[in-house]
Structures are given as structure tokens and as C-alpha cells.
Design a protein around this motif. Structure first.
Motif, PDB file in Angstrom:
ATOM      1  N   PRO A 228       0.812  -1.220   0.000  1.00 45.99           N
ATOM      2  CA  PRO A 228       0.000   0.000   0.000  1.00 45.99           C
ATOM      3  C   PRO A 228       0.842   1.266   0.000  1.00 45.99           C
ATOM      4  O   PRO A 228       1.942   1.306   0.561  1.00 45.99           O
ATOM      5  CB  PRO A 228      -0.815  -0.118   1.291  1.00 45.99           C
ATOM      6  N   VAL A 229       0.320   2.289  -0.648  1.00 50.30           N
ATOM      7  CA  VAL A 229       0.932   3.622  -0.668  1.00 50.30           C
ATOM      8  C   VAL A 229      -0.144   4.613  -0.223  1.00 50.30           C
ATOM      9  O   VAL A 229      -1.204   4.710  -0.839  1.00 50.30           O
ATOM     10  CB  VAL A 229       1.435   3.997  -2.080  1.00 50.30           C
ATOM     11  N   LYS A 230       0.116   5.319   0.849  1.00 50.15           N
ATOM     12  CA  LYS A 230      -0.877   6.237   1.411  1.00 50.15           C
ATOM     13  C   LYS A 230      -1.023   7.491   0.549  1.00 50.15           C
ATOM     14  O   LYS A 230      -0.096   7.895  -0.154  1.00 50.15           O
ATOM     15  CB  LYS A 230      -0.491   6.617   2.839  1.00 50.15           C
ATOM     16  N   TRP A 231      -2.186   8.120   0.651  1.00 47.99           N
ATOM     17  CA  TRP A 231      -2.416   9.383  -0.047  1.00 47.99           C
ATOM     18  C   TRP A 231      -1.367  10.416   0.351  1.00 47.99           C
ATOM     19  O   TRP A 231      -0.877  11.162  -0.486  1.00 47.99           O
ATOM     20  CB  TRP A 231      -3.811   9.910   0.272  1.00 47.99           C
ATOM     21  N   GLN A 232      -1.048  10.453   1.647  1.00 43.69           N
ATOM     22  CA  GLN A 232      -0.107  11.472   2.116  1.00 43.69           C
ATOM     23  C   GLN A 232       1.265  11.294   1.470  1.00 43.69           C
ATOM     24  O   GLN A 232       1.970  12.288   1.218  1.00 43.69           O
ATOM     25  CB  GLN A 232       0.026  11.411   3.636  1.00 43.69           C
ATOM     26  N   GLN A 233       1.661  10.072   1.189  1.00 45.85           N
ATOM     27  CA  GLN A 233       2.945   9.836   0.533  1.00 45.85           C
ATOM     28  C   GLN A 233       2.966  10.449  -0.862  1.00 45.85           C
ATOM     29  O   GLN A 233       3.999  10.973  -1.294  1.00 45.85           O
ATOM     30  CB  GLN A 233       3.226   8.332   0.445  1.00 45.85           C
ATOM     31  N   ILE A 234       1.861  10.373  -1.581  1.00 42.77           N
ATOM     32  CA  ILE A 234       1.777  10.997  -2.902  1.00 42.77           C
ATOM     33  C   ILE A 234       1.768  12.511  -2.770  1.00 42.77           C
ATOM     34  O   ILE A 234       2.478  13.222  -3.491  1.00 42.77           O
ATOM     35  CB  ILE A 234       0.517  10.523  -3.651  1.00 42.77           C
ATOM     36  N   ILE A 235       0.973  13.015  -1.844  1.00 43.82           N
ATOM     37  CA  ILE A 235       0.878  14.458  -1.635  1.00 43.82           C
ATOM     38  C   ILE A 235       2.244  15.054  -1.310  1.00 43.82           C
ATOM     39  O   ILE A 235       2.600  16.136  -1.806  1.00 43.82           O
ATOM     40  CB  ILE A 235      -0.135  14.765  -0.508  1.00 43.82           C
ATOM     41  N   ASP A 236       3.016  14.352  -0.511  1.00 47.50           N
ATOM     42  CA  ASP A 236       4.324  14.865  -0.091  1.00 47.50           C
ATOM     43  C   ASP A 236       5.298  15.059  -1.244  1.00 47.50           C
ATOM     44  O   ASP A 236       6.299  15.773  -1.103  1.00 47.50           O
ATOM     45  CB  ASP A 236       4.955  13.912   0.934  1.00 47.50           C
ATOM     46  N   HIS A 237       5.023  14.449  -2.390  1.00 42.68           N
ATOM     47  CA  HIS A 237       5.953  14.528  -3.516  1.00 42.68           C
ATOM     48  C   HIS A 237       5.338  15.183  -4.753  1.00 42.68           C
ATOM     49  O   HIS A 237       5.860  15.044  -5.866  1.00 42.68           O
ATOM     50  CB  HIS A 237       6.457  13.129  -3.870  1.00 42.68           C
ATOM     51  N   THR A 238       4.214  15.891  -4.565  1.00 45.04           N
ATOM     52  CA  THR A 238       3.559  16.552  -5.694  1.00 45.04           C
ATOM     53  C   THR A 238       3.097  17.949  -5.283  1.00 45.04           C
ATOM     54  O   THR A 238       3.256  18.363  -4.134  1.00 45.04           O
ATOM     55  CB  THR A 238       2.318  15.763  -6.162  1.00 45.04           C
ATOM     56  N   LEU A 239       2.496  18.650  -6.253  1.00 40.29           N
ATOM     57  CA  LEU A 239       1.887  19.951  -5.971  1.00 40.29           C
ATOM     58  C   LEU A 239       0.441  19.813  -5.511  1.00 40.29           C
ATOM     59  O   LEU A 239      -0.247  20.821  -5.342  1.00 40.29           O
ATOM     60  CB  LEU A 239       1.962  20.840  -7.218  1.00 40.29           C
ATOM     61  N   ILE A 240      -0.026  18.585  -5.327  1.00 36.56           N
ATOM     62  CA  ILE A 240      -1.343  18.364  -4.722  1.00 36.56           C
ATOM     63  C   ILE A 240      -1.226  18.737  -3.252  1.00 36.56           C
ATOM     64  O   ILE A 240      -0.336  18.262  -2.550  1.00 36.56           O
ATOM     65  CB  ILE A 240      -1.788  16.908  -4.909  1.00 36.56           C
ATOM     66  N   SER A 241      -2.127  19.587  -2.782  1.00 37.17           N
ATOM     67  CA  SER A 241      -1.948  20.219  -1.472  1.00 37.17           C
ATOM     68  C   SER A 241      -2.537  19.444  -0.305  1.00 37.17           C
ATOM     69  O   SER A 241      -2.023  19.528   0.814  1.00 37.17           O
ATOM     70  CB  SER A 241      -2.563  21.632  -1.485  1.00 37.17           C
ATOM     71  N   ASN A 242      -3.625  18.723  -0.535  1.00 32.03           N
ATOM     72  CA  ASN A 242      -4.330  18.134   0.598  1.00 32.03           C
ATOM     73  C   ASN A 242      -5.213  16.978   0.124  1.00 32.03           C
ATOM     74  O   ASN A 242      -5.261  16.653  -1.068  1.00 32.03           O
ATOM     75  CB  ASN A 242      -5.162  19.205   1.318  1.00 32.03           C
ATOM     76  N   PHE A 243      -5.919  16.378   1.069  1.00 31.88           N
ATOM     77  CA  PHE A 243      -6.755  15.225   0.752  1.00 31.88           C
ATOM     78  C   PHE A 243      -7.914  15.593  -0.173  1.00 31.88           C
ATOM     79  O   PHE A 243      -8.308  14.781  -1.027  1.00 31.88           O
ATOM     80  CB  PHE A 243      -7.291  14.599   2.037  1.00 31.88           C
ATOM     81  N   ALA A 244      -8.472  16.781  -0.010  1.00 28.50           N
ATOM     82  CA  ALA A 244      -9.579  17.198  -0.872  1.00 28.50           C
ATOM     83  C   ALA A 244      -9.116  17.278  -2.320  1.00 28.50           C
ATOM     84  O   ALA A 244      -9.810  16.814  -3.238  1.00 28.50           O
ATOM     85  CB  ALA A 244     -10.129  18.543  -0.403  1.00 28.50           C
ATOM     86  N   GLU A 245      -7.946  17.845  -2.558  1.00 24.18           N
ATOM     87  CA  GLU A 245      -7.422  17.935  -3.917  1.00 24.18           C
ATOM     88  C   GLU A 245      -7.099  16.546  -4.469  1.00 24.18           C
ATOM     89  O   GLU A 245      -7.269  16.290  -5.660  1.00 24.18           O
ATOM     90  CB  GLU A 245      -6.186  18.823  -3.954  1.00 24.18           C
ATOM     91  N   MET A 246      -6.636  15.658  -3.617  1.00 21.31           N
ATOM     92  CA  MET A 246      -6.373  14.290  -4.069  1.00 21.31           C
ATOM     93  C   MET A 246      -7.666  13.615  -4.517  1.00 21.31           C
ATOM     94  O   MET A 246      -7.700  12.937  -5.555  1.00 21.31           O
ATOM     95  CB  MET A 246      -5.726  13.475  -2.950  1.00 21.31           C
ATOM     96  N   SER A 247      -8.734  13.801  -3.755  1.00 26.34           N
ATOM     97  CA  SER A 247     -10.019  13.223  -4.141  1.00 26.34           C
ATOM     98  C   SER A 247     -10.494  13.803  -5.470  1.00 26.34           C
ATOM     99  O   SER A 247     -10.996  13.065  -6.332  1.00 26.34           O
ATOM    100  CB  SER A 247     -11.062  13.466  -3.047  1.00 26.34           C
TER     101      SER A 247
END
Length: 276
Positions: A107-126
Motif C-alpha cells: 500500500p501507498v498512502k495518499w499522504q505519501q503521494i501528496i508529499d511529492h507533488t503539488l497536490i496540497s491536501n486530501f480534498a485535492e487528491m479526491s
């Protein structure tokens, strides 16, 4: 003390388990919907994943956008063709199957992706995930976030979670959780409430459990103290229980997400000013 199942069944309120109201209306505060049944609800994110020891990386997402040419090759049962106002997505056969995920996925958590992109938060990831499968109206789409997400996950050979179903990795967490809690009798229901069955997961291996229940949308223990529920097109699901039990589940089995407050709705990922 929280109400027991017997307490609830004797009240005058409609019983959500027996009237198939296992997911709240979109505009309804989530905790309001479950009031009287559960005092705490957790929004749990469906994890991304990698496949260990694999030399091949195929489709980043389980959903594939169909072109005009590809559409013509689809079965005749598909009646809607793509046009400037409508995109059609189908399941990509190159996406890893359940067996590969159970045996080899990490598994790869959402936060791990966010930490390495310009996506700012969980709402933007969704928003990025929902845009990637054409699940948002045009005014809500965030193609910029989608492109950032796809570029990053493709570079890292990270697969996206499926939408609208509790995915395999989350089912694996659910299996371990319920067995450890000795809540092994589980009721599962499909999205149309036409196929409802009771299973004993204590008699199943992990692989058997995933095979048996994958594709269902609603799962609750026979004593109705824990509910896992999801909605079409979502990359998150809800876990409902008494607060102390839910806190134990979230911490022990490392579900990623957040607790609902009094105002959290299904559309938590949309800016309040944009809601219609």
C-alpha cells in the motif's frame, strides 16, 4: 453507553440496516445519518499500491478512457457514444487482478503521494482521482491535479485505487480487524440490495474472503456494531462504530483518513462555495 442493537430495533426510527439506508444522502451530514446507531464515523481513503518484484507496470488506473475508435469495438450493449460533453470509461484489463494484489501489493498512502507533488491536501487528491475517471461535472473537474497525479504515479509505478468499491487492500485490513475483534459473522450487501448474505469469515482464509466479498458495497457485523460502506465513484469509504472501538480500529489497522465532524458530508472534498 452506546445503544445496543436491541435498543435500536425497538425505537420508532427506521432501521437503516433493514431499510437499505446504509449510505447517507450527499447533502446530509454523515454523522446525522448514523445518529442512534454509531457515535463516530471515519472517512477512510482507498490506498494506492505498488506490485512487488514486478518488471511490468501497466495501467495506472483501473478505468480507461475510451476513444471514438475504441468505442466502435465495444459490445453493442453500450448505447452511449463519446462526444464533446460525455466521456466513456471502461475497465482496463491490464490493471492488476485481485490475486496479484493479495500476494504482492504494497500500500501507498495518499499522504505519501501528496508529499511529492503539488497536490496540497486530501480534498485535492479526491478531486484528482475523481477527475481521472470522469466522475465529476465539468465545473468541478481539476484536470491540472489529475495530470500531476498521473505523472507522479506513472513515474513511480504506483497504481491508483479502484472507485466505488472497498478495494482489495482495504478488504485485507477489514479481514484482520474483524477476526482480531472476534466479529467473524459478517453481512454483505450489493449496491442494489438484491444480493445480501451472511458469511463466517472465521472459516475463510484471507484469499477466500477477498474472493467471496469483493464487489460488494456494504459490510456490517452481525451484531451491527461495525459498518463499512461506500458509494459509487468514491475513492474513500466510511467506517462506523462506537468512538472507542473505532479509535482502536483506525489506530491498530492503520486506516488513513479523518474523523467526521458534525458538518462533514459526502462532498467534503468540494469547496463549500461550489456546492449546488
Amino acid at each position: 453507553m452506546p445503544k445496543s442493537y436491541l435498543d435500536i430495533s425497538t425505537t420508532t426510527m427506521e432501521n437503516i440496516f433493514d431499510t437499505n439506508q446504509l449510505y447517507p444522502d450527499y447533502e446530509e451530514p454523515i454523522k446525522d445519518h448514523f445518529k442512534g446507531y454509531f457515535d463516530s464515523v471515519y472517512v477512510s481513503f482507498s490506498p494506492f499500491f505498488t506490485i512487488a518484484n514486478s518488471d511490468a507496470f501497466n495501467s495506472v488506473s483501473s478505468a480507461k478512457l475510451v476513444s471514438d475508435e475504441e468505442y466502435r469495438l465495444l459490445p453493442e450493449a453500450v448505447e452511449l457514444s463519446p462526444n464533446e460533453n460525455r466521456a466513456i470509461y471502461v475497465r482496463d484489463p491490464q490493471y492488476p487482478d485481485n490475486t496479484a494484489i493479495v500476494s504482492s501489493a504494497k500500500p501507498v498512502k495518499w499522504q505519501q503521494i501528496i508529499d511529492h507533488t503539488l497536490i496540497s491536501n486530501f480534498a485535492e487528491m479526491s478531486l484528482a482521482l475523481r477527475t481521472s475517471i470522469g466522475a465529476l461535472r465539468r465545473e468541478y473537474e481539476r484536470t491540472d491535479l489529475r495530470d500531476i497525479l498521473i505523472d507522479q504515479t506513472s513515474d513511480l509505478s504506483v497504481y491508483h485505487p479502484i472507485e466505488g468499491r472497498i478495494n482489495v487492500l482495504s478488504l485485507m485490513q477489514m479481514y484482520e480487524c474483524l477476526k482480531d475483534l472476534h466479529k467473524t459473522t459478517l453481512v454483505v450487501t450489493d449496491e442494489f440490495f438484491e444480493d445480501r448474505k451472511v458469511i463466517d469469515i472465521g472459516l475463510m482464509s484471507l484469499t477466500q474472503f477477498v474472493t467471496e466479498v469483493h464487489g460488494y458495497m456494504y459490510y456490517f457485523t452481525e451484531d451491527r456494531t461495525v459498518l463499512f460502506t461506500i458509494e459509487w465513484d468514491s475513492f474513500f469509504f466510511l467506517i462506523c462504530a462506537d468512538h472507542d472501538l473505532l479509535a482502536h480500529i483506525v489506530a491498530r489497522y492503520r486506516f488513513e483518513g479523518f474523523y467526521c465532524d458534525a458538518n462533514t458530508t459526502h462532498d467534503w472534498y468540494l469547496d463549500a462555495k461550489q456546492k449546488r
